[in-house]
Design an enzyme around this catalytic site. Sequence first.
Site, short mmCIF file in Angstrom:
data_model
loop_
_atom_site.label_atom_id
_atom_site.label_comp_id
_atom_site.label_asym_id
_atom_site.label_seq_id
_atom_site.Cartn_x
_atom_site.Cartn_y
_atom_site.Cartn_z
CB CYS A 1 -3.28 8.43 4.08
SG CYS A 1 -3.22 6.68 3.73
CG HIS B 1 -1.90 10.56 0.79
ND1 HIS B 1 -0.80 10.12 1.48
CD2 HIS B 1 -2.62 9.44 0.48
CE1 HIS B 1 -0.85 8.81 1.60
NE2 HIS B 1 -1.96 8.38 0.99
CG ASN C 1 -0.24 5.27 0.23
OD1 ASN C 1 0.10 5.93 1.20
ND2 ASN C 1 -1.52 5.04 -0.05
N1 ACO Z 1 -1.15 -6.62 -10.98
C1 ACO Z 1 -1.88 -7.06 -12.00
N2 ACO Z 1 -3.21 -7.08 -12.01
C2 ACO Z 1 -3.84 -6.61 -10.91
C3 ACO Z 1 -3.13 -6.14 -9.80
C4 ACO Z 1 -1.74 -6.16 -9.86
N3 ACO Z 1 -0.94 -5.70 -8.84
N4 ACO Z 1 -4.02 -5.73 -8.86
C5 ACO Z 1 -5.25 -5.95 -9.37
N5 ACO Z 1 -5.13 -6.48 -10.61
C6 ACO Z 1 -6.20 -6.87 -11.52
C7 ACO Z 1 -7.50 -7.14 -10.82
O1 ACO Z 1 -7.53 -8.48 -10.34
C8 ACO Z 1 -8.49 -6.92 -11.93
O2 ACO Z 1 -8.50 -8.06 -12.74
P1 ACO Z 1 -9.90 -8.59 -13.37
O3 ACO Z 1 -10.36 -7.48 -14.27
O4 ACO Z 1 -9.48 -9.80 -14.10
O5 ACO Z 1 -10.79 -8.83 -12.21
C9 ACO Z 1 -7.85 -5.82 -12.75
O6 ACO Z 1 -6.46 -5.78 -12.38
C10 ACO Z 1 -8.47 -4.45 -12.50
O7 ACO Z 1 -8.53 -4.26 -11.11
P2 ACO Z 1 -9.16 -2.98 -10.53
O8 ACO Z 1 -9.16 -3.07 -9.04
O9 ACO Z 1 -10.44 -2.70 -11.22
O10 ACO Z 1 -8.08 -1.90 -11.00
P3 ACO Z 1 -8.16 -0.35 -10.88
O11 ACO Z 1 -7.99 0.25 -12.21
O12 ACO Z 1 -9.26 0.13 -10.00
O13 ACO Z 1 -6.79 -0.06 -10.10
C11 ACO Z 1 -6.01 0.50 -7.91
C12 ACO Z 1 -6.60 -0.57 -8.79
C13 ACO Z 1 -4.64 0.89 -8.44
C14 ACO Z 1 -5.86 -0.04 -6.50
C15 ACO Z 1 -6.96 1.73 -7.94
O14 ACO Z 1 -8.27 1.37 -7.66
C16 ACO Z 1 -6.53 2.78 -6.97
O15 ACO Z 1 -5.51 3.41 -7.13
N6 ACO Z 1 -7.31 3.04 -5.94
C17 ACO Z 1 -6.92 3.98 -4.92
C18 ACO Z 1 -6.46 3.18 -3.82
C19 ACO Z 1 -5.28 3.72 -3.11
O16 ACO Z 1 -4.40 4.35 -3.62
N7 ACO Z 1 -5.26 3.35 -1.85
C20 ACO Z 1 -4.20 3.64 -1.01
C21 ACO Z 1 -4.66 3.75 0.37
S1 ACO Z 1 -5.79 5.02 0.56
C22 ACO Z 1 -5.00 6.36 0.25
O17 ACO Z 1 -3.85 6.43 0.53
C23 ACO Z 1 -5.74 7.45 -0.37
#
Ligand code: ACO
Length: 335
Positions: free
Chosen positions: A120, A260, A290
């Site tokens: 990215c 980003h 993204n």
């Molecule tokens: N819909 C519904 N529930 C979901 C989904 C979904 N699409 N995805 C995950 N869940 C559930 C999980 O299974 C988990 O359930 P559980 O508690 O029963 O186990 C719950 O939601 C919480 O999951 P987490 O992974 O803890 O959620 P979090 O609050 O961390 O959010 C996210 C996840 C949005 C991916 C976050 O961690 C994030 O934004 N990280 C940054 C990653 C990113 O943007 N990466 C892009 C590439 S890198 C870059 O570009 C910088």
Amino acid sequence: MSNYAAMNKGVVITGTGSYLPERILTNQDLEKMVDTSDEWISTRTGIKERHIAADNESASDMGAKAALRAIENAGKDIASVEMIIVATSTPDMLLPGTACFVQEEIGAKKAFCFDLGAACSGFLYAMEVARQFIAQGTINTALVIGAEKMSCVVDWEDRSTCVLFGDGAGAAVLENGGDVSGIKSSVLGSDGALTDLLNIPGGGSRNPVSHRIIDERLPFIKMEGKEVFKNAVRYMCDAGQQALERSGFTIDDIECVIPHQANMRIISAISDRIGAPLDRFYVNVDRVGNMSAASVPVALDEAVRNGRIKKGDKVLFVAFGGGFTWGATVIEWTA
Ligand code: ACO
């Protein structure tokens, strides 16, 4: 590294362009594909919809369309382009480089062409490579492109990643500005100890394509979301602050921050930590998701076209991606 105004030739961005595929995939569409909800995606990421390329549309097709718009906006002749860099993690093929396909599609016969892989952060890396070539006097005009077809590396059965990404391309023309230095400073960094946190493990030379690799779904994005989140905020803020120091500006001098576009919560956290209100950030993640290396140049082109960036404005870019890689660049808009 010092302020570039004191070194070599100044480098300016003279035109930008972008392209988004026609098809839009909404959160409601995703609700029918995996166990998710518009509410979960919106509150966790800020994303409402993303564009998805057609089956016969590759990264180079999108990159070429963005490039032609950037060249037109720069008022340049295609024959004057001497270098094409395509930042991408979703190349048309493993060989040859996507930049060669773009060259052929736009007819930039005089250019030398190569791809750059920094996930990215790729567009900021590519911009700095192009800047160096121009500042040293090797070339006068470069085309820098970020192009991604993320939809072909997303696991559409993995709800934790498939809701995050979109397809598109953005481009910028960089030119020798003589005494005028539009690109003021740049900071790039990487940490190869953290490759496990965000990767596409299959399909390369470590896990070559085989039935087993496909059965294990390895040619698709794997991500430790929480770790990526924490590191993204930390490194984008640190790099942004370093780039500001090197440019001689402070955050209060910056009219527009282009981060980003991974996640609205990451952008809000950067806003808090770097000390610039959210209304000074250009945000389109809600509409496009993204797009990895295409995120920054698409946002830049939109911000220029809709008047968010005007002549004389100082702009701070910050990016972060797999590797990990990160970068920040300060420019003064001169076009
Ligand atoms: N819909 C519904 N529930 C979901 C989904 C979904 N699409 N995805 C995950 N869940 C559930 C999980 O299974 C988990 O359930 P559980 O508690 O029963 O186990 C719950 O939601 C919480 O999951 P987490 O992974 O803890 O959620 P979090 O609050 O961390 O959010 C996210 C996840 C949005 C991916 C976050 O961690 C994030 O934004 N990280 C940054 C990653 C990113 O943007 N990466 C892009 C590439 S890198 C870059 O570009 C910088």
